[in-house]
Scaffold this active site. Sequence first.
Site: not given
Length: 290
Positions: A109, A111, A113
């Site tokens: 993953e 990210d 955020e």
Amino acid sequence: MARRSSDLLASLLAVAVLVALLGTASAQQQWFDEKTFTTEGNIRVDNDGSGQVASLLLDRQSGAGFFSKQKYLYGEFSIQMKLIPGNSAGTVTSFYLTSGPGNGTNHDEIDMEFMGNSTGDPVVLNTNVWVSGDGKKEHQFNLWFDPAADFHTYTIIWNPKNIIFKVDDLFIRSFKRYSDLPYPTVRPMEVHATLWDGSWWATRKGEVPIDWSHGPFVVSYKGYNADACAPMGEGKPPSCAAGSERWMDRVPSAAEMETVAWAKKSYMSYNYCEDGWRFPQGFPGECGRN
């Protein structure tokens, strides 16, 4: 006669440029459709005059998100976002790549955020990289502008050399690949955008939960672009469109690394490579090399 031919050629070139620009604008306007994305929760799609705007709504019943149906192996992914105005504490807004659900050993993953803030506090951008289920590589930044006042562009460049995070035109982080250290190279990833209740984690490590009296909370996305390669099967090279070398070989220049250093010095609020409590047995291998 030569002058006429020159004028005709200039006119044809102008038309070609106009058609290309209109095609690009049309693609931007119509970026959000059911052929491209799977949706979840409460989503509203409008048009602000420059193209489609997909708004995610979070209330007590549900968060929201959209997820690309296509998986990619390397690419440049960008989107414009306008975050929640006012008190957004406890909320998490995201734009990220993931190989699939769960945190198992087959999970990669990348990210971006955005952790909601109490009114007056900065919004924190959390960047992270997961490889084979192992994350804990966060760099967090206090955004130096109000991300709810207008749209800003957020970009992830993922190639075999590094992962680059950009805010508007500024490089803020480069996660470099080392041959002897974990790096996402084989698992194709989907693009995800979500808005959810992260009260247990998001704001001041969970000290400030969502105040539902300010809901429903709304985040808007527009101008999505994925210039990326499609996987062709195990052991086969990915299929990449012409021009992919623009990002496939991309590494930050010296000037761009200066903006990375500026972001780190002026706005970084957390660096996993400085968190000795979290790594009592020693920091991850890349920490001593970057």
